[in-house]
Design a protein around this motif. Structure first.
Motif, PDB file in Angstrom:
ATOM      1  N   SER A   3     -15.821  -3.606  -7.011  1.00 16.94           N
ATOM      2  CA  SER A   3     -15.613  -3.653  -5.569  1.00 16.94           C
ATOM      3  C   SER A   3     -15.563  -5.097  -5.095  1.00 16.94           C
ATOM      4  O   SER A   3     -16.577  -5.734  -4.900  1.00 16.94           O
ATOM      5  CB  SER A   3     -16.728  -2.899  -4.856  1.00 16.94           C
ATOM      6  OG  SER A   3     -17.953  -3.470  -5.228  1.00 16.94           O
ATOM      7  N   ALA A   8     -10.233  -4.799  -0.482  1.00 15.67           N
ATOM      8  CA  ALA A   8     -10.253  -3.527  -1.184  1.00 15.67           C
ATOM      9  C   ALA A   8      -8.854  -2.938  -1.169  1.00 15.67           C
ATOM     10  O   ALA A   8      -8.138  -3.051  -0.184  1.00 15.67           O
ATOM     11  CB  ALA A   8     -11.229  -2.580  -0.525  1.00 15.67           C
ATOM     12  N   SER A  12      -8.633   2.641  -2.449  1.00 21.22           N
ATOM     13  CA  SER A  12     -10.002   2.754  -2.970  1.00 21.22           C
ATOM     14  C   SER A  12     -10.815   3.560  -1.973  1.00 21.22           C
ATOM     15  O   SER A  12     -10.629   3.450  -0.767  1.00 21.22           O
ATOM     16  CB  SER A  12     -10.593   1.364  -3.189  1.00 21.22           C
ATOM     17  OG  SER A  12     -10.961   0.812  -1.959  1.00 21.22           O
ATOM     18  N   ARG A  16     -18.101   6.413  -2.658  1.00 17.05           N
ATOM     19  CA  ARG A  16     -18.012   7.135  -3.918  1.00 17.05           C
ATOM     20  C   ARG A  16     -19.407   7.532  -4.375  1.00 17.05           C
ATOM     21  O   ARG A  16     -20.295   6.680  -4.507  1.00 17.05           O
ATOM     22  CB  ARG A  16     -17.352   6.254  -4.975  1.00 17.05           C
ATOM     23  CG  ARG A  16     -17.547   6.740  -6.409  1.00 17.05           C
ATOM     24  CD  ARG A  16     -16.762   5.908  -7.388  1.00 17.05           C
ATOM     25  NE  ARG A  16     -15.328   6.144  -7.217  1.00 17.05           N
ATOM     26  CZ  ARG A  16     -14.378   5.275  -7.606  1.00 17.05           C
ATOM     27  NH1 ARG A  16     -14.717   4.127  -8.136  1.00 17.05           N
ATOM     28  NH2 ARG A  16     -13.114   5.575  -7.447  1.00 17.05           N
ATOM     29  N   ASP A  37     -15.405  11.437  -4.357  1.00 20.83           N
ATOM     30  CA  ASP A  37     -14.765  10.281  -3.734  1.00 20.83           C
ATOM     31  C   ASP A  37     -14.297  10.678  -2.346  1.00 20.83           C
ATOM     32  O   ASP A  37     -13.700  11.736  -2.181  1.00 20.83           O
ATOM     33  CB  ASP A  37     -13.530   9.854  -4.543  1.00 20.83           C
ATOM     34  CG  ASP A  37     -13.904   8.913  -5.670  1.00 20.83           C
ATOM     35  OD1 ASP A  37     -15.116   8.754  -5.908  1.00 20.83           O
ATOM     36  OD2 ASP A  37     -12.990   8.362  -6.295  1.00 20.83           O
ATOM     37  N   PRO A  75     -16.941   1.010  -1.994  1.00 24.80           N
ATOM     38  CA  PRO A  75     -15.958   0.060  -2.514  1.00 24.80           C
ATOM     39  C   PRO A  75     -15.278  -0.768  -1.430  1.00 24.80           C
ATOM     40  O   PRO A  75     -14.922  -1.914  -1.660  1.00 24.80           O
ATOM     41  CB  PRO A  75     -14.933   0.950  -3.224  1.00 24.80           C
ATOM     42  CG  PRO A  75     -15.663   2.218  -3.501  1.00 24.80           C
ATOM     43  CD  PRO A  75     -16.645   2.386  -2.394  1.00 24.80           C
ATOM     44  N   SER A  76     -15.102  -0.217  -0.243  1.00 25.12           N
ATOM     45  CA  SER A  76     -14.374  -0.973   0.773  1.00 25.12           C
ATOM     46  C   SER A  76     -15.284  -1.777   1.690  1.00 25.12           C
ATOM     47  O   SER A  76     -14.826  -2.474   2.573  1.00 25.12           O
ATOM     48  CB  SER A  76     -13.480  -0.039   1.593  1.00 25.12           C
ATOM     49  OG  SER A  76     -14.223   1.069   2.024  1.00 25.12           O
TER      50      SER A  76
END
Lengths: 270, 283
Positions: A3, A8, A12, A16, A37, A75-76
């Motif tokens: 990440s 990102a 993505s 998650r 996800d 992740p973002s």
């Protein structure tokens, strides 16, 4: 996790869950290795019988509960960002309003906790109330409102911070069907306007099909993902979708999956 | 999107009960207790006259009223002393009880350390502790004040503690979600949520403050010479000045009623917009 903090990739996931397991002090295994996800912009419903851990999953995403094992990644979002920095809105099963505060002050709360003065957020709060159709009730107290209106205030409070991710825990379960349909339409409209990603917990097949782009069916004892149903029906959706053959077919599919999920749980108990 | 069909109560206020019925209700509220009072005084007066009861056994209502006017100089001075002690004790208990309650809910250790002793202090009858306090505290007025404070303190402490703990869990979750600090959670959530409990404690404490002040003065006895209303009542008893005893008693009751009315008013003003206890039920 790969990440990178800001750049990102567009696809993505927002969040998650990886092998998330939650067991309670009394030994109940609420969630068993849940992997999920949540893609940006999707409307994901967690559909399942009571006890399947769908609310627990939601609370873990919100940071109100912590997994016994497994991990939750954003992740973002930046690394190490606090739960409240991740731009989450949460709508509870009950409206959860402060009865001593006016509608305006209830909606102001999330911004107030960030240290914003009443004057500086007046427009933002009124805009949020406008969007849920309650601008005229800014000075009313929660007790003066109907159940549906209280829920709208709760929605306004969730959207006033402009969250990227909106988590809803059976928000309309206690409302009558007419109010519920209306609020379902409002949610779809708001999602289109504000570009929310939504995770919606429900035990209503019809509601989940009407709202979602994807339905994750969960089974109980232990709580786990049982099946997944895509709802590839384009938006905007409206009342005509509710009576279309597509809708009926998808409801049957979701309902069958739910029945099988419940039988699966039943067998394990027996 | 439109607002829900079911109109809120706010919009319905014009359809409230008619003026006539509101007036009738108000008049009844005054007239009924007054009629009872007149009846009571009438029977009292008739009984004293008809049976020739001596004033040192039971003075007639008019003699009591006369004494109240005649002895107003002595009695009003004593009343002032008692009111001052009661109000001071109540204010101190208010501040002390609330602050300690806040402290108790902030830290489990503090609660474990202090709460049992607050209970011990409460359950030991104040009449039994008063003689000791009178010995240890040199100034009689201060000793009486301390007694009144001890009694008043507990209901406010325990009610407020209970209130601070009775916060809706979902609201606590919400505050956590939005990253509220401990201080913010206390000020914006716990204290407002505790209000109904706090005011219930205040109403009990207000009544108890007066009772405790009187009890402590009784315990002080002649040590409290020339002080509060309770002392005047004792003194009247010794001198068989029963009309003055009755006059003092009436002043005490009146003070209690006023305190109750004031604390109820404070509670009503604070809760009227939102709490069920302060709202008229719609029928």
């Amino acid at each position: 996790m790969s990440s990178s903090s800001s750049a990102a990739a567009p696809h993505s996931p927002v969040v998650r869950l990886e092998g998330v397991t939650k067991s309670f002090a009394n030994g109940t295994l609420a969630l068993d290795r849940l992997t999920l996800d949540v893609a940006p912009g999707e409307f994901l419903s967690l559909l399942g019988p009571s006890g399947c851990g769908k609310s627990t999953a939601l609370r873990i995403i919100a940071g109100l509960s912590h997994p016994t094992s497994g991990r939750v990644d954003w992740p973002s979002a930046g690394e190490g960002a606090g739960a409240h920095a991740r731009s989450i809105g949460f709508v509870f099963q009950e409206p959860t309003l402060m009865p001593w505060a006016t509608v305006f002050n209830n909606v102001w709360l999330p911004l107030r906790l960030k240290g914003r003065s009443k004057a500086s957020v007046r427009d933002a709060v009124m805009d949020a109330l406008e969007r849920v159709g309650l601008a005229a009730f800014a000075d009313a107290y929660p007790r003066e409102l109907s159940g549906g209106m209280k829920m709208r205030v709760s929605l306004a409070r969730a959207l006033v911070t402009r969250p990227k991710l909106l988590l809803m825990d059976e928000p309309f379960a206690a409302l009558d069907e007419i109010t519920r349909f209306k609020l379902n339409n409002d949610i779809l409209k708001l999602q289109a306007e504000l570009g929310w990603t939504v995770v919606f917990v429900t035990h209503s097949v019809f509601e989940s099909v009407y709202l979602s782009s994807r339905i994750v069916v969960m089974a109980a004892r232990p709580g786990r993902v049982f099946d997944e149903i895509a709802v590839p029906v384009p938006r905007p959706r409206n009342e005509s979708f509710r009576t279309s053959p597509d809708y009926v077919a998808l409801c049957r599919e979701a309902s069958d999956a739910l029945t099988r999920a419940m039988q699966a749980a039943g067998r394990e108990v027996a | 999107m439109a607002a829900d069909a079911s109109a809120p109560a706010a919009a319905n206020r014009t359809a409230a009960p008619t003026d006539a019925s509101v007036w009738r209700d108000r008049v009844l509220r005054v007239v009924v207790p007054l009629v009872i009072l007149v009846l009571f005084v009438g029977v009292w007066d008739w009984y004293v006259r008809a049976y020739g009861i001596k004033p040192y056994i039971l003075p007639g209502p008019f003699l009591v009223a006369e004494t109240l006017v005649k002895d107003w100089g002595t009695l009003s001075g004593a009343l002032l002393v008692t009111i001052r002690i009661t109000v001071t004790a109540l204010l101190l208990a208010l501040v002390g009880g609330t602050l300690l309650a806040i402290l108790l809910v902030q830290s489990k250790i503090v609660e474990l350390a202090l709460f049992p002793y607050a209970v011990v202090l409460q359950v030991t009858p104040i009449v039994a502790i008063a003689p000791l306090i009178l010995i240890y505290v040199p100034d009689t007025q201060a000793a009486v004040l301390l007694c009144a404070f001890i009694v008043t303190f507990f209901p406010i402490l325990s009610n407020t503690t209970q209130g601070l703990k009775s916060v809706d869990h979902n609201l606590l979750n919400l505050f956590e979600l939005y990253g509220a600090s401990r201080w913010q959670t206390l000020v914006f959530l716990k204290i407002p949520a505790a209000q109904p409990y706090f005011f219930a404690g205040l109403k009990i404490g207000g009544g108890l403050a007066l009772i405790a002040a009187v009890v402590a003065e009784f315990a002080a006895g002649s040590a409290g010479a020339g002080s509060g209303l309770a002392f005047r009542i004792l003194e009247s008893q010794y001198r068989l000045n029963i009309p003055r005893l009755f006059a003092g008693l009436i002043l005490l009751s009146a003070t209690g009623v006023v305190i109750f009315w004031l604390t109820s008013l404070a509670s009503h003003l604070a809760l009227r917009r939102w709490h069920e206890s302060a709202l008229a039920r719609e029928t």
